[in-house]
Design a protein around this motif. Structure first.
Motif, PDB file in Angstrom:
ATOM      1  N   THR A 116      46.140  46.562  11.025  1.00 38.95           N
ATOM      2  CA  THR A 116      44.742  46.565  11.471  1.00 38.95           C
ATOM      3  C   THR A 116      44.085  45.203  11.341  1.00 38.95           C
ATOM      4  N   GLU A 117      44.687  44.317  10.557  1.00 37.28           N
ATOM      5  CA  GLU A 117      44.117  42.987  10.345  1.00 37.28           C
ATOM      6  C   GLU A 117      45.060  41.918  10.892  1.00 37.28           C
ATOM      7  N   PRO A 118      44.551  40.992  11.736  1.00 37.54           N
ATOM      8  CA  PRO A 118      45.397  39.897  12.222  1.00 37.54           C
ATOM      9  C   PRO A 118      45.774  38.938  11.096  1.00 37.54           C
ATOM     10  N   VAL A 119      46.935  38.320  11.220  1.00 34.61           N
ATOM     11  CA  VAL A 119      47.436  37.391  10.202  1.00 34.61           C
ATOM     12  C   VAL A 119      47.518  35.998  10.817  1.00 34.61           C
ATOM     13  N   ASP A 120      46.873  35.025  10.200  1.00 38.79           N
ATOM     14  CA  ASP A 120      46.900  33.650  10.700  1.00 38.79           C
ATOM     15  C   ASP A 120      48.289  33.038  10.497  1.00 38.79           C
ATOM     16  N   VAL A 121      48.767  32.324  11.523  1.00 40.95           N
ATOM     17  CA  VAL A 121      50.053  31.630  11.411  1.00 40.95           C
ATOM     18  C   VAL A 121      49.942  30.234  12.021  1.00 40.95           C
TER      19      VAL A 121
ATOM     20  N   VAL B 247      49.735  35.276  20.539  1.00 43.01           N
ATOM     21  CA  VAL B 247      50.024  34.531  19.309  1.00 43.01           C
ATOM     22  C   VAL B 247      49.926  33.027  19.563  1.00 43.01           C
ATOM     23  N   LEU B 248      50.486  32.581  20.689  1.00 44.09           N
ATOM     24  CA  LEU B 248      50.458  31.154  21.011  1.00 44.09           C
ATOM     25  C   LEU B 248      49.030  30.664  21.241  1.00 44.09           C
ATOM     26  N   GLN B 249      48.199  31.515  21.834  1.00 42.68           N
ATOM     27  CA  GLN B 249      46.829  31.113  22.143  1.00 42.68           C
ATOM     28  C   GLN B 249      45.909  31.190  20.920  1.00 42.68           C
ATOM     29  N   GLU B 250      46.028  32.289  20.183  1.00 40.90           N
ATOM     30  CA  GLU B 250      45.077  32.557  19.098  1.00 40.90           C
ATOM     31  C   GLU B 250      45.575  32.138  17.724  1.00 40.90           C
ATOM     32  N   LYS B 251      46.886  31.884  17.597  1.00 42.52           N
ATOM     33  CA  LYS B 251      47.490  31.527  16.311  1.00 42.52           C
ATOM     34  C   LYS B 251      47.330  32.640  15.277  1.00 42.52           C
ATOM     35  N   VAL B 252      47.362  33.880  15.745  1.00 43.30           N
ATOM     36  CA  VAL B 252      47.327  35.030  14.847  1.00 43.30           C
ATOM     37  C   VAL B 252      48.388  36.031  15.290  1.00 43.30           C
ATOM     38  N   VAL B 253      48.886  36.807  14.316  1.00 42.66           N
ATOM     39  CA  VAL B 253      49.904  37.818  14.569  1.00 42.66           C
ATOM     40  C   VAL B 253      49.340  39.184  14.221  1.00 42.66           C
ATOM     41  N   ASP B 254      49.605  40.171  15.072  1.00 40.97           N
ATOM     42  CA  ASP B 254      49.264  41.559  14.780  1.00 40.97           C
ATOM     43  C   ASP B 254      50.541  42.306  14.426  1.00 40.97           C
ATOM     44  N   ARG B 255      50.673  42.688  13.139  1.00 35.52           N
ATOM     45  CA  ARG B 255      51.844  43.469  12.748  1.00 35.52           C
ATOM     46  C   ARG B 255      51.803  44.837  13.431  1.00 35.52           C
TER      47      ARG B 255
END
Length: 259
Positions: free
Chosen positions: A173-178, A161-169
């Protein structure tokens, strides 16, 4: 509700949670269901005349607007969360949410869902989608308390999350930008935790971009009388009491404590 404990409960953890609950302003408690706006919280006040702490406050102000992660180390009770809130208050994110998570208080399966959220049907009991703390803190600050107590496999997810700025619930199936600024704390020596294999080295360096180490009260003798005066005035106001201050004998007794 600001916390919960899993049996068997260590006496020290129970005492720490009770103290946090008693000392925390009700309006500053983060809800599990919605973000808390700083506009509804009291202004952060860090009481000190100690040179080392003043240097830390100066550094905190200079780096407040950075999006880089911060690792705050210090013994229990040194004010790590106060510093985290101070950083948030001084940053450009101050108008957004400050979300706090105690990594030591949640069991592994709950912490993963709490941080990253889950989709409906991801596991037994997941009757609806849950928004994780990362999503709730979007555009704001996420405070991860006692980060070195996080389970090893979750550390890898946090690093992504820290590296990619995305979260996987969980179950998603789809990453969420944060867009979240992460401030983590620990009362352990983080480098020693890395050497023991309890904490990922790559995560340590990712979080330790801006390190803050808060000295304990025993190393801040000049603050003792100042803090005593502050708390006497504070609780006199709350309890409508008329206590003028400490006698020289009382202050001398406090100064003899090891803290």
């Amino acid at each position: 509700a600001m916390d919960f404990l899993v049996k068997p409960v260590p006496a020290e953890q129970l005492e720490l949670c009770a103290k946090r609950a008693l000392n925390r302003p009700a309006e500053a408690e983060p809800s599990s269901s919605r973000p808390v706006s700083p506009k509804k919280t009291k202004k952060v006040e860090i009481i000190t005349r100690d040179k080392q702490v003043k240097k830390l406050l100066s550094l905190a102000e200079r780096v407040a607007d950075s999006s880089a992660s911060v690792l705050i180390q210090g013994e229990s009770g040194t004010g790590k969360e106060l510093f985290a809130r101070y950083l948030h208050e001084k940053s450009g994110r101050s108008g957004q949410s400050f979300i706090a998570v105690n990594c030591a208080a949640l069991p592994e399966n709950l912490l993963e869902s709490e941080l990253f959220g889950h989709e409906k049907g991801a596991f037994t009991g997941a009757i609806s989608r849950k928004t994780g703390k990362f999503e709730l803190a979007d555009k704001g600050t996420l405070f991860l308390d006692e980060i070195t107590e996080m389970q090893y496999h979750l550390q890898a997810k946090l690093l992504r999350v820290l590296q990619e700025k995305v979260v996987d619930r969980v179950g998603g199936t789809e990453p969420v930008d944060v867009d979240v600024r992460v401030i983590a704390t620990t009362n352990r020596n983080a480098k020693e935790a890395v050497e023991k294999g309890d904490f990922r080295e790559d995560l340590f360096y990712r979080l330790n971009t801006i390190p803050l180490v808060i000295p304990p009260l025993r190393g801040r003798g000049a603050d003792l009388e100042l803090l005593c005066d502050y708390f006497i005035k504070k609780y006199c106001k709350i309890d409508a009491r008329d206590v003028k201050g400490l006698t020289s004998r009382a202050l001398s007794a406090l100064n003899r404590h090891s803290f």
